[in-house]
Design an enzyme around this catalytic site. Structure first.
Site: not given
Length: 199
Positions: A77, A182, A147, A50, A173, A150
């Protein structure tokens, strides 16, 4: 007035991956005389970190990592530990940048200890816009941001046939459903699986 970089609460903006290798090559060429930015781009699309974790990397974490070495990152995160194996592209970009990098953080900024996610997002948007122009590939409604790096990793790993459960683990995830969303796997794509089988 709407600020595209700061959508209204509850709304979402889909950020696109780089799905054409010509665009990736064009960005690498664009950044070839900017070792910090090239390293940032190459690490972003090869590690799936990330943006906040990528930008928080310290120079000493990567300085002596060889190809095949493992970079250990505690994700901000998820609070989970990520073990990332360094490939040749990452090692080469690191060597190029570390020749002149003498700061604590790997991706320093003139205004702060390291680049911010907002700064990275602006950089990626600019790189991608230039890449579309130089390659002649139309950008259309594709939206790029921090983003994108990634997501580019996820897109190309999926194209290479890496199973969704493996990608789910790599991306940290909570579920395969999250990974499917995603990666932008659409209902029509799932429908095609049924219609193309014909046993």
């Amino acid at each position: 007035m709407n600020n595209f970089n700061h959508p209204k609460k509850g709304s979402q903006i889909f950020v696109s991956p780089l799905t054409n290798k010509r665009l990736i090559k064009a960005i690498r060429m664009l950044l070839e005389d900017k070792p910090r930015d090239l390293c940032l781009f190459v690490m972003g699309i090869n590690t799936a970190l990330r943006a906040s974790d990528l930008l928080a990397l310290k120079t000493e974490q990567v300085r002596n990592l060889p190809v095949g070495g493992v970079l250990r990152v505690h994700e901000r995160k998820t609070k989970k530990l990520r073990n990332i194996t360094i490939n040749k592209s990452v090692r080469e970009s690191l060597e190029y940048w570390l020749e002149e990098c003498d700061t604590e953080y790997l991706f320093p900024s003139q205004r702060a200890e390291h680049l911010t996610v907002i700064s990275l997002s602006k950089m990626v948007k600019r790189w991608c816009a230039i890449a579309h122009t130089t390659t002649g590939i139309k950008q259309g409604n594709l939206n790029y941001g921090s983003h994108t790096l990634r997501k580019t990793f996820g897109y190309w790993q999926r194209m290479a046939g890496v199973p969704i459960p493996v990608l789910m683990t790599i991306l940290n995830h909570e579920s395969q459903a999250t990974t499917l969303r995603y990666l932008g796997i659409q209902d029509t794509e799932i429908s095609d699986v049924y219609t193309e089988l014909n046993l």
